[in-house]
Design an enzyme around this catalytic site. Structure first.
Site, PDB file in Angstrom:
ATOM      1  N   GLY A 227       1.133  -1.275  -0.395  1.00 43.89           N
ATOM      2  CA  GLY A 227       0.068   0.180  -0.110  1.00 43.89           C
ATOM      3  C   GLY A 227       0.705   1.399  -0.031  1.00 43.89           C
TER       4      GLY A 227
ATOM      5  N   LEU B 160       1.326   3.647   2.439  1.00 44.55           N
ATOM      6  CA  LEU B 160       1.728   4.310   3.398  1.00 44.55           C
ATOM      7  C   LEU B 160       2.810   2.836   3.937  1.00 44.55           C
ATOM      8  CD1 LEU B 160       2.730   5.608   6.130  1.00 44.55           C
ATOM      9  CD2 LEU B 160       0.891   4.870   6.883  1.00 44.55           C
TER      10      LEU B 160
ATOM     11  N   ALA C 133      -5.489  -1.473   4.754  1.00 44.97           N
ATOM     12  CA  ALA C 133      -6.902  -1.719   5.186  1.00 44.97           C
ATOM     13  C   ALA C 133      -7.438  -1.893   4.518  1.00 44.97           C
ATOM     14  CB  ALA C 133      -6.928  -0.526   6.037  1.00 44.97           C
TER      15      ALA C 133
ATOM     16  N   TYR D  38     -16.935   3.293   5.553  1.00 48.16           N
ATOM     17  CA  TYR D  38     -15.889   2.651   5.233  1.00 48.16           C
ATOM     18  C   TYR D  38     -15.269   3.408   6.813  1.00 48.16           C
ATOM     19  CZ  TYR D  38     -10.522   4.656   5.038  1.00 48.16           C
ATOM     20  OH  TYR D  38      -9.361   4.671   5.488  1.00 48.16           O
TER      21      TYR D  38
HETATM   22  N1  LIG Z   1      -5.921   6.479   0.887  1.00 49.89           N
HETATM   23  C1  LIG Z   1      -6.311   7.803   1.984  1.00 49.89           C
HETATM   24  O1  LIG Z   1      -6.822   9.277   1.579  1.00 49.89           O
HETATM   25  C2  LIG Z   1      -6.808   7.379   3.367  1.00 49.89           C
HETATM   26  C3  LIG Z   1      -7.355   8.458   4.238  1.00 49.89           C
HETATM   27  C4  LIG Z   1      -7.309   8.617   5.380  1.00 49.89           C
HETATM   28  C5  LIG Z   1      -6.633   7.100   5.970  1.00 49.89           C
HETATM   29  N2  LIG Z   1      -5.712   6.298   5.113  1.00 49.89           N
HETATM   30  C6  LIG Z   1      -5.543   5.099   6.408  1.00 49.89           C
HETATM   31  O2  LIG Z   1      -4.011   5.175   6.275  1.00 49.89           O
HETATM   32  C7  LIG Z   1      -4.067   3.885   6.140  1.00 49.89           C
HETATM   33  C8  LIG Z   1      -2.967   3.650   5.487  1.00 49.89           C
HETATM   34  O3  LIG Z   1      -3.965   3.909   3.477  1.00 49.89           O
HETATM   35  P1  LIG Z   1      -2.710   3.656   2.324  1.00 49.89           P
HETATM   36  O4  LIG Z   1      -3.062   5.117   1.148  1.00 49.89           O
HETATM   37  O5  LIG Z   1      -1.342   3.235   2.322  1.00 49.89           O
HETATM   38  O6  LIG Z   1      -3.761   2.467   1.495  1.00 49.89           O
HETATM   39  P2  LIG Z   1      -3.599   1.261   0.176  1.00 49.89           P
HETATM   40  O7  LIG Z   1      -2.965   1.991  -0.584  1.00 49.89           O
HETATM   41  O8  LIG Z   1      -4.911   1.163  -0.531  1.00 49.89           O
HETATM   42  O9  LIG Z   1      -2.778   0.018   0.472  1.00 49.89           O
HETATM   43  C9  LIG Z   1      -3.922  -0.704   1.040  1.00 49.89           C
HETATM   44  C10 LIG Z   1      -3.398  -2.047   1.674  1.00 49.89           C
HETATM   45  O10 LIG Z   1      -4.202  -3.071   2.277  1.00 49.89           O
HETATM   46  C11 LIG Z   1      -4.082  -3.936   1.903  1.00 49.89           C
HETATM   47  N3  LIG Z   1      -4.723  -4.449   2.431  1.00 49.89           N
HETATM   48  C12 LIG Z   1      -6.264  -4.493   1.540  1.00 49.89           C
HETATM   49  N4  LIG Z   1      -6.952  -5.470   2.044  1.00 49.89           N
HETATM   50  C13 LIG Z   1      -5.967  -6.866   2.652  1.00 49.89           C
HETATM   51  C14 LIG Z   1      -6.238  -8.079   3.663  1.00 49.89           C
HETATM   52  N5  LIG Z   1      -7.378  -8.827   3.334  1.00 49.89           N
HETATM   53  N6  LIG Z   1      -4.991  -8.644   4.144  1.00 49.89           N
HETATM   54  C15 LIG Z   1      -4.138  -7.505   4.191  1.00 49.89           C
HETATM   55  N7  LIG Z   1      -3.756  -6.309   4.101  1.00 49.89           N
HETATM   56  C16 LIG Z   1      -5.113  -6.154   3.315  1.00 49.89           C
HETATM   57  C17 LIG Z   1      -3.806  -3.998   0.453  1.00 49.89           C
HETATM   58  O11 LIG Z   1      -3.343  -4.204   0.336  1.00 49.89           O
HETATM   59  P3  LIG Z   1      -2.864  -5.423  -1.963  1.00 49.89           P
HETATM   60  O12 LIG Z   1      -2.605  -3.987  -2.077  1.00 49.89           O
HETATM   61  O13 LIG Z   1      -2.423  -6.446  -1.512  1.00 49.89           O
HETATM   62  O14 LIG Z   1      -4.084  -4.836  -1.906  1.00 49.89           O
HETATM   63  C18 LIG Z   1      -2.850  -2.604   0.438  1.00 49.89           C
HETATM   64  O15 LIG Z   1      -1.723  -3.449   0.483  1.00 49.89           O
HETATM   65  C19 LIG Z   1      -5.039   2.657   6.241  1.00 49.89           C
HETATM   66  O16 LIG Z   1      -5.720   2.528   7.061  1.00 49.89           O
HETATM   67  C20 LIG Z   1      -5.856   3.961   5.986  1.00 49.89           C
HETATM   68  O17 LIG Z   1      -7.449   3.220   6.056  1.00 49.89           O
HETATM   69  C21 LIG Z   1      -5.866   6.171   4.148  1.00 49.89           C
END
Ligand SMILES: NC(=O)c1ccc[n+]([C@@H]2O[C@H](COP(=O)([O-])OP(=O)(O)OC[C@H]3O[C@@H](n4cnc5c(N)ncnc54)[C@H](OP(=O)(O)O)[C@@H]3O)[C@@H](O)[C@H]2O)c1
Length: 294
Positions: A10, A12, A67, A132
């Site tokens: 992901g 982060l 997530a 979500y």
């Molecule tokens: N993106 C935003 O704008 C945002 C805003 C506020 C908070 N956040 C929070 O910040 C954190 C990091 O977000 P991010 O932007 O890095 O998210 P991201 O790029 O969507 O990455 C999330 C990762 O979680 C993995 N994942 C999803 N389902 C899974 C499962 N069943 N088992 C294991 N891994 C799984 C995904 O794997 P795959 O690569 O295999 O799909 C992906 O690598 C999260 O907690 C998110 O809720 C994000």
């Protein structure tokens, strides 16, 4: 310290990986990082979680970057979103407690309804308006109940990076395909460059107090500095990237999505800044870094 980072593919997770693998190891306390993706640790499957931890040595710190982040899809896939964002977090908290490991869990401004006119503080009342946000809030609550000490919840907002799917990459793609774009101007927030958040997390885990002392579980907010709408964000992306695409402001009503979005996504980062002596870069300065690979 043995440090597990989930969500290695992901935004982060990859940002943490990049820093850990490019920083001069001499300046860091001895840390061994283990990065895992869903292939090794599938958070949608209880048994996968049990098996993973049964078959690996104990960890000192678990950083949960994984997530279910597909905000619109979550409206239909409630059960899966709840499993990954709530039940798996509960399970991870139980394991961290058993292993006497510290847990850093990432959450979101979407736990708020966005109706406030001020940046949200950690103590403000939560009231998520989409699936979500509800599942992320349930994860926070379960974690706090199981781990009254030794955990940290960092809520962030509008995350973008060089990796995966995010607003900046979508704008760059669409901006090259189209002459003009309509972008929502009545939702405000502050973007967060994933590398900045990754640097904050690494600073925290290398903090002597954090490493050596047991702390009560707390929530922290972290985003970049500044206050903009998606429309202003898009305009700045095109300006920096020198993409010739006109941006027209539209209202949320003119751009209906399956999941509702908070009108105000601003979060107040003062608590984490003061406690850990952290600077929050201005959003435009961070946005420039994505183009310079700095
Ligand atoms: N993106 C935003 O704008 C945002 C805003 C506020 C908070 N956040 C929070 O910040 C954190 C990091 O977000 P991010 O932007 O890095 O998210 P991201 O790029 O969507 O990455 C999330 C990762 O979680 C993995 N994942 C999803 N389902 C899974 C499962 N069943 N088992 C294991 N891994 C799984 C995904 O794997 P795959 O690569 O295999 O799909 C992906 O690598 C999260 O907690 C998110 O809720 C994000």
């Amino acid at each position: 310290m043995r440090i597990l980072v989930t969500g290695k593919n992901g935004q982060l997770g990859r940002s943490i990986y990049k820093i850990v693998n490019t920083t001069n190891g001499d300046s860091l306390p001895p840390n061994e990082f283990i990065f895992v993706g869903r292939e090794e640790l599938d958070l949608s499957n209880n048994n996968s979680i049990i098996n993973y931890f049964d078959n690996h040595d104990k960890f000192d710190i678990i950083i949960n970057c994984a997530a279910y982040t597909a905000v619109d899809k979550a409206e239909k896939e409630q059960e899966l979103a709840n499993q990954v964002n709530h039940l798996a977090v509960k399970q991870l908290a139980g394991i961290a407690k058993e292993q006497k490991a510290k847990l850093i869990h990432i959450s979101t401004d979407y736990v708020f309804d966005g109706e406030s006119d001020k940046p949200y503080k950690e103590t403000d009342t939560t009231n998520p308006i989409n699936v979500y946000g509800k599942t992320k809030l349930a994860g926070e609550k379960a974690l706090q109940e199981i781990m009254p000490t030794n955990a940290m919840i960092i809520r962030t907002s509008w995350v973008y990076s060089e990796y995966g799917n995010n607003f900046v990459k979508t704008m760059l793609r669409l901006g090259k395909e189209r002459d003009e774009l309509n972008i929502v101007s009545d939702q405000i927030g502050s973007p967060t460059y994933a590398t900045d958040l990754a640097e904050v997390i690494l600073k925290i885990i290398n903090n002597t107090n954090y490493r050596n002392k047991k702390q009560s579980t707390e929530i922290y907010h972290y985003s970049n500095e500044g206050e903009i709408s998606w429309y202003e964000f898009a305009k700045e992306i095109f300006k920096i990237a020198e993409v010739n695409c006109k941006v027209n402001p539209i209202t949320t009503q003119q751009y209906p999505t399956p999941a509702k979005r908070p009108r105000n996504s601003l979060i107040d980062s003062n608590k984490i800044m003061q406690l850990f002596d952290i600077n929050t870069p201005f959003w435009k300065d961070s946005l420039k870094r994505i183009f310079t690979n700095d």
